[in-house]
Design a protein around this motif. Structure first.
Motif, PDB file in Angstrom:
ATOM      1  N   SER A  53      18.018  19.825 132.339  1.00 34.01           N
ATOM      2  CA  SER A  53      17.729  18.755 133.300  1.00 34.01           C
ATOM      3  C   SER A  53      18.570  17.521 133.005  1.00 34.01           C
ATOM      4  O   SER A  53      19.113  17.346 131.911  1.00 34.01           O
ATOM      5  CB  SER A  53      16.243  18.399 133.254  1.00 34.01           C
ATOM      6  N   GLY A  54      18.658  16.674 134.007  1.00 33.25           N
ATOM      7  CA  GLY A  54      19.390  15.421 133.831  1.00 33.25           C
ATOM      8  C   GLY A  54      18.736  14.497 132.828  1.00 33.25           C
ATOM      9  O   GLY A  54      19.418  13.741 132.123  1.00 33.25           O
ATOM     10  N   LYS A  55      17.410  14.547 132.745  1.00 31.64           N
ATOM     11  CA  LYS A  55      16.703  13.702 131.788  1.00 31.64           C
ATOM     12  C   LYS A  55      17.050  14.088 130.360  1.00 31.64           C
ATOM     13  O   LYS A  55      17.271  13.237 129.496  1.00 31.64           O
ATOM     14  CB  LYS A  55      15.203  13.815 132.024  1.00 31.64           C
TER      15      LYS A  55
ATOM     16  N   LYS B 157      19.776  15.538 129.445  1.00 30.58           N
ATOM     17  CA  LYS B 157      21.173  15.171 129.222  1.00 30.58           C
ATOM     18  C   LYS B 157      21.295  13.694 128.836  1.00 30.58           C
ATOM     19  O   LYS B 157      22.071  13.324 127.946  1.00 30.58           O
ATOM     20  CB  LYS B 157      21.981  15.451 130.491  1.00 30.58           C
ATOM     21  N   LYS B 158      20.548  12.802 129.489  1.00 29.09           N
ATOM     22  CA  LYS B 158      20.560  11.383 129.143  1.00 29.09           C
ATOM     23  C   LYS B 158      20.049  11.162 127.727  1.00 29.09           C
ATOM     24  O   LYS B 158      20.617  10.367 126.966  1.00 29.09           O
ATOM     25  CB  LYS B 158      19.712  10.596 130.139  1.00 29.09           C
TER      26      LYS B 158
END
Length: 584
Positions: free
Chosen positions: A11-13, A15-16
């Motif tokens: 998920s993008g979360k 990745k951050k």
């Protein structure tokens, strides 16, 4: 065949979080502030480090050994924190507070409590390594002491100033070499560009002569020039004041040839006044007849011999006439007055004040390149006018003071191209000059009153500065464009200050006996044809474009070359500049 690993959804979360963890592990990047500032609610003190401006890659153009010290003389300032940038953005939306005439009067209060670094004590038998070590230790202690004052509760805010020791060493070298020093200031900000500590050091410590040169006098009212000269004569009685106007072919009406003759006559008259002051100091110790004869020959010339490119200019120089080296000797020098019968004149001042233009006028032709980019002159330069007179040009230096950074932008001390948030400076400009009335701007629908952001949007709509995708007003580009116009003094957009008590004594300055001489110098009589060509045929577009006569086309950091591509396809609608502003 081995089976490939099955891809797992990421998920993008996550990745951050992965990037944040990697960034914290790696540590703070070079030349940036500490990681504490990423937490806006933290009360821990933020630390800042010098940031090099306009840094060039070492592998540029090949020749690793030759480009070893490519960034040695670059400007160095402290970088703003994230909190400060956010505050600047918020100030852009606040309404303007129009200043009165009395509030535009300014003295040397910004320099109170500040001095400048001088060369530490040295001996003739000291080695170069020992001198270098002592100077580095002294400069580090000097800078640390200044920042300790900044952290004090009762201290003033410290302005941006030069943090490069190599540049200060070149100033020390010029001060030691010179017999007479020319301190060049922009008359629009005369008291902001003249540190009293420099005057005290030259007159009382070095026991040398100095001359103040008021540059760009053609941009301000003559009564303001008279008032500033009277202020300097009272405050600094040991300093004579000389008026000068840089070569500018776009500042006045008439044909280009007529404007060139006018600017040339003005500059040569200023050069002759400098010669007279030097002659008064030197008397019979040095023979200056050759210099006087050269000035008279240059006066008879139709206009200054400005060559088209710098390469041709350097090829035509006589051997020994111009000495510029990338390996500058900045070791201490024992001064000998009029050594070998040669008068040495040093040129010092702030960046972008016009030192290179003054040197070209003194020489009678272009020998050093000119640009509006602060820090363009990076090296100590020695130029022989005659066999008995030589010039020493020092790079522009920003002296320590409490001048706000928003004001330093208009002084030319900080490159506009490096300005991250331009709204604070634009707000200062709009509080001094009625920009909506000057440019006939219409208040955008999204605003109830004028602010820095509103002026940026209105100017973006007027000029067609829109973003590519959403077609929204490009307020950053519009704000930077207005700042560049003010820095160049284009389109009657001139920000200037006045000496203390100017408004109360305005009638005195309007009837001062020196006023006529200043007006005569600003408006040199030149035969111009009585036709429509006397009107100003320039537009805002053509004024912002680069000119071969003033700026170097090969300078990618030039403050005036930002919008050249926008000016090619726009036709000239009218001979009057402000009729162009009326058209929507």
């Amino acid at each position: 065949m081995p089976q490939q690993r099955r891809k797992v959804a990421f998920s993008g979360k996550k990745k951050k979080d992965q990037l944040l963890q990697k960034r914290n592990t790696k540590g703070p990047p070079k030349y940036l502030r500490s990681t504490q500032e990423s937490y806006e609610d933290s009360d821990a003190p933020e630390t800042t480090a010098p940031k090099k401006l306009m840094e060039q890659p070492f592998n540029r153009g090949g020749g690793g050994a030759r480009n070893k010290n490519l960034n040695r003389y670059n400007l160095q300032f402290t970088q703003e924190s994230k909190k400060e940038l956010e505050l600047m953005k918020e100030e852009g939306f606040k309404p303007l507070n129009v200043l009165t005439a009395t509030e535009r009067e300014i003295d040397a209060a910004y320099f109170e409590g500040f001095d400048f670094p001088v060369r530490p004590p040295w001996k003739l038998d000291s080695s170069k390594e020992l001198l270098d070590r002592n100077e580095n230790r002294y400069f580090k202690e000097y800078v640390d002491e200044l920042f300790k004052k900044k952290q004090g509760a009762e201290s003033k805010e410290i302005s941006l100033f030069e943090l490069n020791l190599e540049t200060w060493r070149q100033l020390w070298r010029v001060l030691e070499f010179s017999d007479v020093l020319l301190i060049i200031v922009d008359v629009r900000f005369a008291s902001l560009m003249f540190p009293p500590s420099l005057y005290d050091y030259i007159i009382n410590t070095l026991k040398k002569h100095a001359i103040v040169v008021f540059n760009k006098v053609d941009l301000v009212a003559p009564e303001a020039v008279v008032a500033w000269r009277h202020y300097f004569n009272e405050r600094y009685p040991e300093l004579p004041v000389v008026l000068f106007a840089s070569y500018s072919a776009r500042s006045h009406k008439g044909t280009q040839r007529a404007r060139g003759r006018m600017s040339h006559q003005r500059s040569m008259e200023g050069v002759y006044n400098i010669y007279r002051e030097c002659l008064r100091y030197v008397q019979n110790d040095v023979d200056l007849t050759a210099w006087e004869q050269k000035i008279r020959e240059d006066m008879r010339a139709e206009e200054m011999n400005l060559l088209e490119n710098d390469n041709e200019a350097m090829k035509t120089l006589v051997e020994g006439e111009l000495k510029i080296s990338s390996s500058i000797d900045t070791t201490p020098h024992q001064h000998v007055k009029y050594y070998n019968g040669v008068l040495t004149i040093g040129c010092i001042g702030y960046p972008n004040v016009g030192k290179s233009s003054l040197i070209n006028a003194l020489k009678g032709r272009k020998v050093v390149s000119v640009s509006r980019t602060p820090g363009h002159t990076k090296h100590f330069q020695t130029i022989f006018l005659t066999q008995q007179v030589r010039l020493c040009d020092c790079p522009g230096l920003v002296f320590p003071s409490s001048t706000p950074k928003s004001l330093q932008v208009f002084l030319g001390s900080f490159p506009i191209s490096q300005l991250q948030v331009p709204y604070r400076s634009l707000k200062l400009l709009a509080e001094h000059i009625n920009l909506p009335q000057l440019f006939r701007l219409n208040l955008p629908e999204d605003y109830d009153e004028w602010s820095a952001v509103a002026i940026s949007d209105a100017w973006a709509y007027k000029r067609g500065f829109l973003t590519a995708k959403a077609a929204r007003p490009d307020r950053y580009r519009a704000a930077n464009h207005l700042l560049r116009m003010c820095l160049a003094g284009q389109q009657q957009l001139v920000l200037q200050f006045y000496p203390p008590g100017y408004d109360k004594q305005r009638e005195t300055w309007l009837h001062h006996p020196d006023l006529e001489a200043v007006i005569k110098y600003q408006q040199v009589d030149v035969e111009e044809p009585d036709s429509e060509t006397n009107e100003d045929t320039s537009s805002i577009c053509t004024d912002t474009a680069g000119s071969d006569e003033e700026d170097d086309e090969d300078s990618s950091n030039d403050e005036t070359n930002a919008d050249d591509d926008e000016c090619v396809d726009q036709p000239l609608r009218s001979r009057n500049v402000f009729t162009l502003l009326e058209d929507d």
